[in-house]
Scaffold this motif. Structure first.
Motif, PDB file in Angstrom:
ATOM      1  N   ASP A 169     -10.868   7.529  -7.507  1.00  8.92           N
ATOM      2  CA  ASP A 169     -11.091   8.814  -6.850  1.00  8.92           C
ATOM      3  C   ASP A 169     -10.006   9.095  -5.823  1.00  8.92           C
ATOM      4  OD1 ASP A 169     -13.826   9.642  -7.918  1.00  8.92           O
ATOM      5  OD2 ASP A 169     -14.135   7.554  -7.311  1.00  8.92           O
ATOM      6  N   CYS A 170      -9.292   8.052  -5.408  1.00  8.09           N
ATOM      7  CA  CYS A 170      -8.245   8.168  -4.393  1.00  8.09           C
ATOM      8  C   CYS A 170      -7.351   6.929  -4.498  1.00  8.09           C
ATOM      9  CB  CYS A 170      -8.899   8.237  -3.012  1.00  8.09           C
ATOM     10  SG  CYS A 170      -7.775   8.415  -1.627  1.00  8.09           S
ATOM     11  N   VAL A 171      -6.080   7.096  -4.135  1.00 12.14           N
ATOM     12  CA  VAL A 171      -5.142   5.980  -4.142  1.00 12.14           C
ATOM     13  C   VAL A 171      -4.513   5.851  -2.758  1.00 12.14           C
ATOM     14  CG1 VAL A 171      -3.001   5.052  -5.120  1.00 12.14           C
ATOM     15  CG2 VAL A 171      -4.578   6.326  -6.573  1.00 12.14           C
ATOM     16  N   ILE A 172      -4.444   4.619  -2.269  1.00 15.54           N
ATOM     17  CA  ILE A 172      -3.682   4.303  -1.059  1.00 15.54           C
ATOM     18  C   ILE A 172      -2.455   3.567  -1.565  1.00 15.54           C
ATOM     19  CG2 ILE A 172      -3.652   3.024   1.115  1.00 15.54           C
ATOM     20  CD1 ILE A 172      -6.741   3.359   1.161  1.00 15.54           C
ATOM     21  N   LEU A 173      -1.288   4.148  -1.330  1.00 20.27           N
ATOM     22  CA  LEU A 173      -0.059   3.706  -1.980  1.00 20.27           C
ATOM     23  C   LEU A 173       1.043   3.404  -0.970  1.00 20.27           C
ATOM     24  CD1 LEU A 173       1.701   3.436  -4.586  1.00 20.27           C
ATOM     25  CD2 LEU A 173       2.006   5.922  -4.471  1.00 20.27           C
ATOM     26  N   ASP A 174       1.523   2.171  -0.999  1.00 23.80           N
ATOM     27  CA  ASP A 174       2.668   1.793  -0.161  1.00 23.80           C
ATOM     28  C   ASP A 174       3.935   2.372  -0.782  1.00 23.80           C
ATOM     29  OD1 ASP A 174       4.127   0.559   1.876  1.00 23.80           O
ATOM     30  OD2 ASP A 174       4.264  -1.338   0.801  1.00 23.80           O
ATOM     31  N   ILE A 175       4.883   2.755   0.038  1.00 18.50           N
ATOM     32  CA  ILE A 175       6.142   3.304  -0.483  1.00 18.50           C
ATOM     33  C   ILE A 175       7.044   2.197  -0.997  1.00 18.50           C
ATOM     34  CG2 ILE A 175       8.310   4.408   0.159  1.00 18.50           C
ATOM     35  CD1 ILE A 175       6.761   6.282   1.916  1.00 18.50           C
ATOM     36  N   HIS A 176       7.199   1.158  -0.207  1.00 17.23           N
ATOM     37  CA  HIS A 176       8.159   0.099  -0.543  1.00 17.23           C
ATOM     38  C   HIS A 176       7.474  -1.006  -1.329  1.00 17.23           C
ATOM     39  CE1 HIS A 176      11.298   1.948   1.802  1.00 17.23           C
ATOM     40  NE2 HIS A 176      10.379   2.189   2.717  1.00 17.23           N
ATOM     41  N   LEU A 177       7.625  -0.936  -2.639  1.00 21.20           N
ATOM     42  CA  LEU A 177       7.055  -1.917  -3.550  1.00 21.20           C
ATOM     43  C   LEU A 177       8.196  -2.571  -4.311  1.00 21.20           C
ATOM     44  CD1 LEU A 177       4.295   0.394  -5.071  1.00 21.20           C
ATOM     45  CD2 LEU A 177       3.922  -1.430  -3.410  1.00 21.20           C
ATOM     46  N   GLY A 178       7.964  -3.765  -4.798  1.00 15.62           N
ATOM     47  CA  GLY A 178       8.957  -4.382  -5.666  1.00 15.62           C
ATOM     48  C   GLY A 178       9.002  -3.611  -6.977  1.00 15.62           C
ATOM     49  N   GLY A 179      10.179  -3.403  -7.532  1.00 16.70           N
ATOM     50  CA  GLY A 179      10.293  -2.631  -8.772  1.00 16.70           C
ATOM     51  C   GLY A 179      10.195  -1.144  -8.468  1.00 16.70           C
ATOM     52  N   MET A 180       9.291  -0.454  -9.167  1.00 18.04           N
ATOM     53  CA  MET A 180       9.116   0.983  -8.977  1.00 18.04           C
ATOM     54  C   MET A 180       8.555   1.264  -7.587  1.00 18.04           C
ATOM     55  SD  MET A 180       6.571   3.576 -11.086  1.00 18.04           S
ATOM     56  CE  MET A 180       6.999   2.814 -12.631  1.00 18.04           C
ATOM     57  N   THR A 197       3.225   3.431   4.961  1.00 19.36           N
ATOM     58  CA  THR A 197       4.543   2.805   5.077  1.00 19.36           C
ATOM     59  C   THR A 197       4.749   2.215   6.463  1.00 19.36           C
ATOM     60  OG1 THR A 197       6.914   3.111   4.758  1.00 19.36           O
ATOM     61  CG2 THR A 197       5.716   4.940   5.766  1.00 19.36           C
ATOM     62  N   ALA A 198       5.532   1.163   6.494  1.00 18.25           N
ATOM     63  CA  ALA A 198       5.957   0.574   7.764  1.00 18.25           C
ATOM     64  C   ALA A 198       7.364   1.046   8.118  1.00 18.25           C
ATOM     65  CB  ALA A 198       5.929  -0.948   7.668  1.00 18.25           C
ATOM     66  N   LEU A 215       0.615   8.058   6.214  1.00 23.06           N
ATOM     67  CA  LEU A 215       0.181   7.242   7.343  1.00 23.06           C
ATOM     68  C   LEU A 215       1.147   6.100   7.591  1.00 23.06           C
ATOM     69  CD1 LEU A 215      -3.532   6.989   6.205  1.00 23.06           C
ATOM     70  CD2 LEU A 215      -2.634   8.502   7.968  1.00 23.06           C
ATOM     71  N   ARG A 216       1.381   5.809   8.857  1.00 24.22           N
ATOM     72  CA  ARG A 216       2.284   4.715   9.240  1.00 24.22           C
ATOM     73  C   ARG A 216       1.507   3.440   9.502  1.00 24.22           C
ATOM     74  NH1 ARG A 216       4.162   9.254  11.917  1.00 24.22           N
ATOM     75  NH2 ARG A 216       2.935   8.720  13.718  1.00 24.22           N
ATOM     76  N   LYS A 217       2.085   2.339   9.057  1.00 21.22           N
ATOM     77  CA  LYS A 217       1.559   1.013   9.385  1.00 21.22           C
ATOM     78  C   LYS A 217       2.059   0.631  10.766  1.00 21.22           C
ATOM     79  CE  LYS A 217       1.697  -0.775   4.633  1.00 21.22           C
ATOM     80  NZ  LYS A 217       2.352  -1.785   3.779  1.00 21.22           N
ATOM     81  N   LEU A 261     -14.343   5.092  -6.188  1.00 27.62           N
ATOM     82  CA  LEU A 261     -13.376   4.017  -6.336  1.00 27.62           C
ATOM     83  C   LEU A 261     -12.062   4.393  -5.673  1.00 27.62           C
ATOM     84  CD1 LEU A 261     -12.502   1.306  -7.669  1.00 27.62           C
ATOM     85  CD2 LEU A 261     -11.841   2.677  -9.675  1.00 27.62           C
ATOM     86  N   VAL A 262     -11.576   3.518  -4.814  1.00 31.55           N
ATOM     87  CA  VAL A 262     -10.278   3.705  -4.163  1.00 31.55           C
ATOM     88  C   VAL A 262      -9.348   2.605  -4.669  1.00 31.55           C
ATOM     89  CG1 VAL A 262      -9.029   3.752  -1.966  1.00 31.55           C
ATOM     90  CG2 VAL A 262     -11.340   4.701  -2.101  1.00 31.55           C
ATOM     91  N   ALA A 263      -8.166   3.012  -5.116  1.00 31.75           N
ATOM     92  CA  ALA A 263      -7.156   2.044  -5.534  1.00 31.75           C
ATOM     93  C   ALA A 263      -6.213   1.793  -4.370  1.00 31.75           C
ATOM     94  CB  ALA A 263      -6.371   2.556  -6.729  1.00 31.75           C
ATOM     95  N   VAL A 264      -5.882   0.530  -4.156  1.00 29.03           N
ATOM     96  CA  VAL A 264      -4.911   0.142  -3.137  1.00 29.03           C
ATOM     97  C   VAL A 264      -3.730  -0.475  -3.875  1.00 29.03           C
ATOM     98  CG1 VAL A 264      -4.450  -1.376  -1.177  1.00 29.03           C
ATOM     99  CG2 VAL A 264      -6.691  -0.268  -1.392  1.00 29.03           C
ATOM    100  N   VAL A 265      -2.560   0.146  -3.715  1.00 29.96           N
ATOM    101  CA  VAL A 265      -1.346  -0.350  -4.366  1.00 29.96           C
ATOM    102  C   VAL A 265      -0.374  -0.760  -3.268  1.00 29.96           C
ATOM    103  CG1 VAL A 265       0.509   0.145  -6.004  1.00 29.96           C
ATOM    104  CG2 VAL A 265      -1.725   1.265  -6.277  1.00 29.96           C
ATOM    105  N   ASP A 266      -0.242  -2.069  -3.079  1.00 25.60           N
ATOM    106  CA  ASP A 266       0.631  -2.617  -2.038  1.00 25.60           C
ATOM    107  C   ASP A 266       1.066  -4.003  -2.479  1.00 25.60           C
ATOM    108  OD1 ASP A 266       1.628  -3.816   0.485  1.00 25.60           O
ATOM    109  OD2 ASP A 266       0.748  -2.027   1.407  1.00 25.60           O
ATOM    110  N   ASP A 267       2.345  -4.319  -2.294  1.00 28.53           N
ATOM    111  CA  ASP A 267       2.832  -5.631  -2.741  1.00 28.53           C
ATOM    112  C   ASP A 267       2.528  -6.749  -1.750  1.00 28.53           C
ATOM    113  OD1 ASP A 267       4.659  -4.684  -0.899  1.00 28.53           O
ATOM    114  OD2 ASP A 267       6.429  -5.181  -2.077  1.00 28.53           O
TER     115      ASP A 267
END
Length: 123
Positions: free
Chosen positions: A49-60, A82-83, A102-104, A5-11
């Protein structure tokens, strides 16, 4: 189908959709969250098992979320995306323990390779 399972956290909903399609095409299950708060609310029982996480999210921010995970003892592989790339951001991501940075826009093959490598190192 893989049990990984991969989690994607992006706004950005379009980024979540695109990453979901890419990861599912590689046989991975995907959990998507629009915010760090939403991800943290999923609880340990659905830990990916892994998370793909954007840096710039609303809130935290993604970096704040990663910092909280590490402070709680979580060693889950986290790939930062991140972009808005700069040296200060890369250094901050390294300090809080990101697995890869990784860069967008993202290269699909590179992302899949990084996800596979991160999960292999964590196993």
């Amino acid at each position: 189908m893989s049990s990984l399972l991969v989690a994607v956290v992006d706004d950005d909903a379009s980024v979540r959709r695109a990453l979901t399609r890419l990861l599912q095409s590689a046989g991975l299950r995907v959990l998507t969250c629009a915010s760090a708060t939403e991800f943290l609310a999923t609880g340990v029982s659905s830990a990916p098992d892994c998370v793909i996480l954007d840096i710039h999210l609303g809130g935290m921010s993604g970096l704040e979320m990663l910092s909280r995970l590490r402070e709680s003892g979580c060693s889950l592989p986290v790939l930062i995306i991140t972009a808005h790339d700069d040296a200060q951001t890369r250094e901050a991501a390294a300090r809080v323990g990101c697995t890869a940075y990784l860069r967008k826009p993202l290269d699909g093959k590179m992302l899949l390779d990084e996800v596979a490598a991160a999960m292999k190192r964590a196993a």
